[in-house]
Scaffold this motif. Sequence first.
Motif, PDB file in Angstrom:
ATOM      1  N   MET A   1      62.558  46.682  53.125  1.00  0.00           N
ATOM      2  CA  MET A   1      62.092  47.537  52.048  1.00  0.00           C
ATOM      3  C   MET A   1      62.821  48.875  52.130  1.00  0.00           C
ATOM      4  O   MET A   1      63.040  49.401  53.207  1.00  0.00           O
ATOM      5  N   LYS A   2      63.185  49.383  50.963  1.00  0.00           N
ATOM      6  CA  LYS A   2      63.906  50.655  50.906  1.00  0.00           C
ATOM      7  C   LYS A   2      63.209  51.617  49.956  1.00  0.00           C
ATOM      8  O   LYS A   2      62.465  51.200  49.071  1.00  0.00           O
ATOM      9  N   ASP A   3      63.499  52.907  50.149  1.00  0.00           N
ATOM     10  CA  ASP A   3      62.998  53.946  49.267  1.00  0.00           C
ATOM     11  C   ASP A   3      64.158  54.488  48.442  1.00  0.00           C
ATOM     12  O   ASP A   3      65.321  54.389  48.828  1.00  0.00           O
ATOM     13  N   PHE A   4      63.824  55.081  47.302  1.00  0.00           N
ATOM     14  CA  PHE A   4      64.820  55.627  46.388  1.00  0.00           C
ATOM     15  C   PHE A   4      64.320  56.975  45.879  1.00  0.00           C
ATOM     16  O   PHE A   4      63.146  57.115  45.531  1.00  0.00           O
ATOM     17  N   LYS A   5      65.227  57.947  45.838  1.00  0.00           N
ATOM     18  CA  LYS A   5      64.864  59.271  45.342  1.00  0.00           C
ATOM     19  C   LYS A   5      66.006  59.796  44.491  1.00  0.00           C
ATOM     20  O   LYS A   5      67.167  59.660  44.856  1.00  0.00           O
ATOM     21  N   LYS A   6      65.663  60.382  43.355  1.00  0.00           N
ATOM     22  CA  LYS A   6      66.686  60.888  42.433  1.00  0.00           C
ATOM     23  C   LYS A   6      66.132  62.108  41.700  1.00  0.00           C
ATOM     24  O   LYS A   6      64.985  62.127  41.287  1.00  0.00           O
ATOM     25  N   TYR A   7      66.988  63.110  41.569  1.00  0.00           N
ATOM     26  CA  TYR A   7      66.658  64.288  40.774  1.00  0.00           C
ATOM     27  C   TYR A   7      67.492  64.244  39.510  1.00  0.00           C
ATOM     28  O   TYR A   7      68.661  63.865  39.552  1.00  0.00           O
ATOM     29  N   THR A   8      66.899  64.648  38.397  1.00  0.00           N
ATOM     30  CA  THR A   8      67.651  64.743  37.151  1.00  0.00           C
ATOM     31  C   THR A   8      67.121  65.926  36.351  1.00  0.00           C
ATOM     32  O   THR A   8      65.976  66.320  36.504  1.00  0.00           O
ATOM     33  N   VAL A  66      51.653  59.454  39.343  1.00  0.00           N
ATOM     34  CA  VAL A  66      51.774  58.520  40.465  1.00  0.00           C
ATOM     35  C   VAL A  66      51.354  57.138  39.965  1.00  0.00           C
ATOM     36  O   VAL A  66      50.294  56.981  39.363  1.00  0.00           O
ATOM     37  N   GLN A  67      52.225  56.152  40.228  1.00  0.00           N
ATOM     38  CA  GLN A  67      51.983  54.788  39.773  1.00  0.00           C
ATOM     39  C   GLN A  67      52.344  53.794  40.872  1.00  0.00           C
ATOM     40  O   GLN A  67      53.152  54.099  41.747  1.00  0.00           O
ATOM     41  N   GLN A  68      51.779  52.606  40.780  1.00  0.00           N
ATOM     42  CA  GLN A  68      52.202  51.484  41.614  1.00  0.00           C
ATOM     43  C   GLN A  68      52.969  50.537  40.705  1.00  0.00           C
ATOM     44  O   GLN A  68      52.474  50.146  39.649  1.00  0.00           O
ATOM     45  N   TRP A  69      54.209  50.212  41.076  1.00  0.00           N
ATOM     46  CA  TRP A  69      55.005  49.251  40.310  1.00  0.00           C
ATOM     47  C   TRP A  69      54.991  47.938  41.072  1.00  0.00           C
ATOM     48  O   TRP A  69      55.113  47.901  42.293  1.00  0.00           O
ATOM     49  N   ASP A  73      55.636  38.832  44.279  1.00  0.00           N
ATOM     50  CA  ASP A  73      54.627  38.537  45.304  1.00  0.00           C
ATOM     51  C   ASP A  73      54.662  39.504  46.479  1.00  0.00           C
ATOM     52  O   ASP A  73      54.007  39.266  47.495  1.00  0.00           O
ATOM     53  N   THR A  74      55.412  40.591  46.380  1.00  0.00           N
ATOM     54  CA  THR A  74      55.524  41.542  47.479  1.00  0.00           C
ATOM     55  C   THR A  74      54.158  42.137  47.795  1.00  0.00           C
ATOM     56  O   THR A  74      53.455  42.609  46.911  1.00  0.00           O
ATOM     57  N   LYS A  75      53.797  42.103  49.070  1.00  0.00           N
ATOM     58  CA  LYS A  75      52.482  42.591  49.475  1.00  0.00           C
ATOM     59  C   LYS A  75      52.442  44.113  49.626  1.00  0.00           C
ATOM     60  O   LYS A  75      51.417  44.736  49.387  1.00  0.00           O
ATOM     61  N   GLU A  76      53.558  44.715  50.047  1.00  0.00           N
ATOM     62  CA  GLU A  76      53.576  46.170  50.212  1.00  0.00           C
ATOM     63  C   GLU A  76      53.659  46.849  48.853  1.00  0.00           C
ATOM     64  O   GLU A  76      54.433  46.444  47.996  1.00  0.00           O
ATOM     65  N   GLN A  77      52.849  47.874  48.668  1.00  0.00           N
ATOM     66  CA  GLN A  77      52.838  48.591  47.398  1.00  0.00           C
ATOM     67  C   GLN A  77      54.109  49.421  47.222  1.00  0.00           C
ATOM     68  O   GLN A  77      54.544  50.103  48.139  1.00  0.00           O
ATOM     69  N   SER A  78      54.691  49.344  46.028  1.00  0.00           N
ATOM     70  CA  SER A  78      55.821  50.190  45.667  1.00  0.00           C
ATOM     71  C   SER A  78      55.255  51.330  44.827  1.00  0.00           C
ATOM     72  O   SER A  78      54.794  51.123  43.705  1.00  0.00           O
ATOM     73  N   ILE A  79      55.261  52.526  45.389  1.00  0.00           N
ATOM     74  CA  ILE A  79      54.660  53.683  44.742  1.00  0.00           C
ATOM     75  C   ILE A  79      55.744  54.554  44.114  1.00  0.00           C
ATOM     76  O   ILE A  79      56.714  54.927  44.771  1.00  0.00           O
ATOM     77  N   VAL A  80      55.560  54.860  42.834  1.00  0.00           N
ATOM     78  CA  VAL A  80      56.461  55.746  42.096  1.00  0.00           C
ATOM     79  C   VAL A  80      55.749  57.082  41.908  1.00  0.00           C
ATOM     80  O   VAL A  80      54.620  57.122  41.419  1.00  0.00           O
TER      81      VAL A  80
END
Length: 126
Positions: A1-8, A66-69, A73-80
Amino acid sequence: MKDFKKYTYISASPEEVYLALTKALSIKLWTGAEVEFEELPDTEFSFWDGDIVGKNISFEPNKKIVQQWYFGDTKEQSIVTIKLHEDKKGTSLEYKQTNIPDEDYEEFTAGIEEYYLAGLVDFFDE
């Protein structure tokens, strides 16, 4: 699992950007696709005819979303987490997403940059 961060940077006020991210009609305008969205915690949403689906967690008007995408079937929550910071000429948007599956990371983050973030920027630049 990876994280992503971006500024615009977006040439609109944080209030305008927040409305574009939280009102179904506005989301439909900048994505150009069907959307189901309600600005309420614990409600599910769908962007791009179901290509992005998830659940709203919290809203801080004109400042933070704040959202969960969902990823299959991924068990770990992906939080935006989207933070809006007032800037001299508009808004600095900080997009952060956790727990993106390794096998989806490259294609998914390219889509976020090209369609989600660039689409929002283009909406206000036109």
